[in-house]
Design a protein around this motif. Structure first.
Motif, PDB file in Angstrom:
ATOM      1  N   TYR A 163       0.789  -0.923  -0.553  1.00 41.13           N
ATOM      2  CA  TYR A 163      -0.264   0.108   0.144  1.00 41.13           C
ATOM      3  C   TYR A 163       1.087   1.305  -0.165  1.00 41.13           C
ATOM      4  O   TYR A 163       0.309   2.385  -0.510  1.00 41.13           O
ATOM      5  CB  TYR A 163      -0.704  -0.263   0.927  1.00 41.13           C
ATOM      6  N   ASN A 167       0.665   4.068  -3.349  1.00 39.30           N
ATOM      7  CA  ASN A 167       0.118   5.540  -2.758  1.00 39.30           C
ATOM      8  C   ASN A 167       0.897   6.374  -4.328  1.00 39.30           C
ATOM      9  O   ASN A 167       1.170   7.130  -4.975  1.00 39.30           O
ATOM     10  CB  ASN A 167       0.320   5.606  -1.875  1.00 39.30           C
ATOM     11  N   ARG A 203      -9.119  -2.403  -3.184  1.00 41.25           N
ATOM     12  CA  ARG A 203      -8.029  -1.986  -2.233  1.00 41.25           C
ATOM     13  C   ARG A 203      -7.357  -0.369  -2.859  1.00 41.25           C
ATOM     14  O   ARG A 203      -7.396  -0.045  -2.169  1.00 41.25           O
ATOM     15  CB  ARG A 203      -7.227  -2.215  -1.900  1.00 41.25           C
TER      16      ARG A 203
END
Lengths: 329, 455
Positions: A163, A167, A203
């Motif tokens: 993650y 980003n 996600r």
């Protein structure tokens, strides 16, 4: 499973279809042989087989172009064969011999090919994900319009660095395709016991990364999705996520008794969704190939695989002087 | 000819197992992937699949047999149209090749017969113009010079661009090189370290600034498992030309999580180079070398030294070779070996000792991997005494390693045991008085020298 239905009218020639069949079969037979050599003690340590997942790499490689990069986890034999690495060199690395891609110093989990733009072969779950984004960063920096296929599993999808990477990949519009090979088991832990949502690609939405689910047992569906993702990346629109629903028939590694799922579950996937059988049927019903044609392919593959095993057995162990080489450039 | 089905190894350590159950019998047709038997290893019961297709000819080892050695034939498989015939006798295990029992060649860096020679060559030619510069300015100049000469060099890290550097090391660099090459990252050390490693694999030369090396612990997997080991794991195909730099060690009153010296940690890892400069000229010369180096380099700075000024040569392209120590002060009675901010204590101690008539030779290692063993050993062979000085924890320290090396290679020259002056074996306390006690001090170095010189 919410996977897409098989492509009804494949926009693909008989020759291409035959090629996918051939490539998938090569991976399967290669892996079966690797399993056998492991059983004989010729391959040591960990050995993670790709059997069942063949359509994923073959479909995505069909969407790749020269210069594109790829990297994956420790379940890497299929990726290497699909991007054109030599089966002899891969098998000899599995047996830890001089003729292996890493001169026998990497092993099953650590192989690389600068020639084929294959960047490993990573043994730490999830660690390849930022590295893949970094390769994409280098492409963007050099403005060469290549994309990087960054493969990881449903298990790795729970690592924090994935993650952190999502980003930055979105923030910097990196040309990276995150391929989540969701084979439903993180070693022995079923996805529903480890992952809060049934689909992982969602996600990406939190970071503004588009994505989709792909039927990983259908090589044509994978190819089509891959082409879409590649187009997105090459257009400079940043990363894309493909969550490819697939299934591994063998245990996590050779020493996995696989008690976390039933024999029937595995058998059902084999009988109903096998990616190679599916293409075989398409070839026969579409009259792209006869039984004899396919037998000839089978025979040819068997020969390549047997030769790789012979090479891997006869190639010498690395010279002892190799112990101290390649530590520093 | 019938294929022998062999007792498989089903784990990295299995040598024998129990053939718990046969799921097929003679005459059964099997295809690749069918489960034919259950085998108990020391860890689990495993299903054993057929690899080839055919008809089971004979079962050679009945179910329930214990201690079946790996690679013993347990059944035969007939190919198309083949007859079973008489059962062959169970064969002896086909031996897998035993690992070569050759002796390992000696470490290239280890015991050599050659007499160590001290490296006294100066870093710049005599008569070179010098200017006073802070360590901070020297570091910035090194990066800027390398970025001017190589398009593939870029800087990334937290606050390196618009903020001009958390410690102002990258001041002015955004203006000169633009946001494509001076890149602010989110606070995400693990992620951006991995991205930088990938960029290095992709042919770039990243400089990664960690705001402090304490935060690099979040990224240590990428530094060690990915950056340091890939060249070896790829058989020399894929190197990682990258610099990880930032302040390391205790600053002042920032507590346990922000005050650790990682020198010994990184120095342990093959595949890395590790440098820790003390002076501004070393900061500049070593950083330029690090950026050009094809290997991953850990570049350990010190916040307290950033503002300190030193002589720096005025040269177009000044570099310092990695792996070369510097002798700051020649002496006869004892060798003081240090690096980084430890040099401050070593040099102060040498001044004070001189007042007492003790002549100390002071060596700045500068590089911790590779270490310039020859300079240290040659000095110890001359002075016969050694004290090491560092701020890091005392267990498994650089000083410990040097002591062992000196013992192995110069034992007969020693007139006293080597003493390691190091930080105390405690997390760094916040209170001013306790922090002072936790760090190494000049007094401790002086006392150690008096002990080894029996004064």
């Amino acid at each position: 499973m919410a996977a897409k239905k098989a492509t009804k009218k494949p926009n693909v020639s008989g020759e291409e279809l035959k090629e996918y069949y051939r490539e998938m079969l090569l991976i399967r037979r290669f892996e079966e042989k690797a399993g056998q050599l492991y059983g004989m003690g010729l391959i040591g340590g960990f050995c993670h087989l790709y059997i069942g997942q063949e359509a994923v790499v073959v479909g995505l490689e069909a969407a790749a172009e020269e210069g594109d990069k790829r990297l994956t986890s420790y379940r890497d034999h299929g990726h290497m064969l699909a991007c054109g690495m030599d089966p002899n060199g891969v098998m000899a690395e599995l047996t830890g011999r001089e003729g292996g891609y890493s001169k026998g110093k990497g092993g099953s989990m650590h192989m690389f090919s600068s020639e084929k733009h294959f960047y490993g072969g990573h043994g730490i779950v999830g660690a390849q994900v930022p590295i893949g984004a970094g390769l994409a960063f280098s492409d963007k920096y050099k403005k060469n319009n290549s994309v990087t296929f960054t493969y990881f599993g449903d298990g790795a999808a729970n690592q924090g660095q994935v993650y952190e990477t999502f980003n930055m990949a979105a923030l910097w519009d990196l040309p990276v395709i995150f391929v989540i090979e969701n084979n439903q088991y993180a070693m022995g832990t079923a996805q529903q016991r480890s992952t809060s949502s049934p689909d992982i690609y969602v996600r990406g939405e939190a970071f503004g990364i588009p994505g989709e689910i792909v039927d990983g047992m259908d090589v044509l569906a994978v190819k089509e999705a891959g082409e879409k993702a590649v187009m997105h990346c090459r257009a400079g629109k940043g990363p894309y996520i493909l969550e490819v629903k697939t299934y591994r028939y063998r245990g996590h590694s050779m020493s996995d008794p696989a008690k976390y799922r039933t024999r029937e579950e595995v058998q059902r996937v084999r009988e109903e969704r096998d990616p190679i059988e599916r293409v075989r049927e398409m070839l026969l019903t579409g009259k792209h190939a006869s039984e004899e044609d396919l037998k000839a392919i089978d025979k040819d593959i068997k020969k390549i695989v047997n030769e790789s095993a012979e090479f891997a057995k006869s190639s010498p162990e690395p010279a002892v002087s190799e112990l101290y080489t390649d530590i520093l450039a | 000819m019938a294929i022998e089905i062999l007792m498989p190894a089903l784990s990295p350590t299995m040598e024998e197992g129990t053939l718990a159950k046969w799921l097929v019998k003679a005459g059964d047709t099997v295809s690749s992937g069918d489960i034919i038997a259950e085998i108990e290893t020391d860890k689990a019961t495993m299903e054993f699949e057929a690899v080839d297709e055919g008809v089971i000819g004979h079962i050679l080892v009945p179910e329930g047999t214990e201690n079946v050695k790996v690679n013993v034939a347990i059944a035969t498989l007939l190919e198309d149209g083949e007859e079973a015939g008489a059962a062959p006798a169970p064969s002896a295990a086909t031996e897998a090749p035993a690992p070569a029992a050759e002796p390992a060649p000696a470490t290239p860096a280890a015991v050599s017969e050659a007499v160590p020679v001290m490296n006294l060559a100066p870093d710049w030619p005599e008569g070179t113009e010098l200017k006073q510069q802070t360590v901070r300015e020297a570091l910035r100049d090194a990066m800027a010079e390398e970025m001017r000469s190589n398009e593939d060099v870029f800087l990334m890290g937290e606050e390196v661009a618009e903020y001009q550097g958390a410690y102002k090391i990258s001041q002015g660099m955004l203006d000169e090189f633009g946001s494509q090459r001076v890149i602010d990252t989110p606070i995400t050390e693990h992620g951006f370290a991995g991205i930088a490693v990938g960029a290095a694999f992709g042919g770039l030369n990243p400089i990664v600034e960690f705001m402090t090396f304490n935060f690099a612990m979040q990224a240590i997997d990428q530094i060690i498992n990915s950056a340091a080991k890939t060249l070896y794991m790829s058989g020399g195909q894929m190197g990682c030309p990258i610099v990880f730099r930032g302040p390391n060690g205790a600053a002042a009153r920032v507590g346990a999580q922000h005050s650790q010296d990682y020198a010994a940690w990184y120095a342990q890892i093959p595949g890395l180079k590790v440098v820790m400069p003390y002076s501004a000229s070393d900061a500049k010369g070593l950083l330029k070398s690090a950026i050009r180096d094809p290997n991953p380099v850990i570049f350990l700075e010190n916040e307290i030294l950033y503002g300190r000024s030193f002589d720096v040569p005025v040269l177009d392209d000044f570099t310092v070779e990695i792996g070369k120590a510097r002798v700051w002060r020649e002496g006869e009675d004892v060798t003081l070996v240090s690096f980084g901010i430890g040099m401050q204590y070593a040099l102060e101690a040498a001044d004070r000792l001189a007042e007492d008539g003790i002549s100390a030779e002071v060596i700045d290692l500068r590089s911790l991997r590779p270490i310039d063993y020859d300079t240290v050993l040659a000095s110890v062979m001359k002075t016969n005494r050694c004290v090491t000085v560092e701020e890091g924890f005392p267990v498994g320290s650089i000083g410990n390693h040097l002591s062992a090396t000196i013992m192995e290679r110069a034992f007969d020259y020693l007139d006293a045991p080597v003493i390691n002056c190091a930080g105390k074996d405690v997390p760094m306390p916040y209170a001013a008085n306790l922090e002072k006690l936790a760090l190494v001090t000049t007094d401790e170095v002086v006392a150690a020298v008096k002990q080894v010189t029996y004064r």
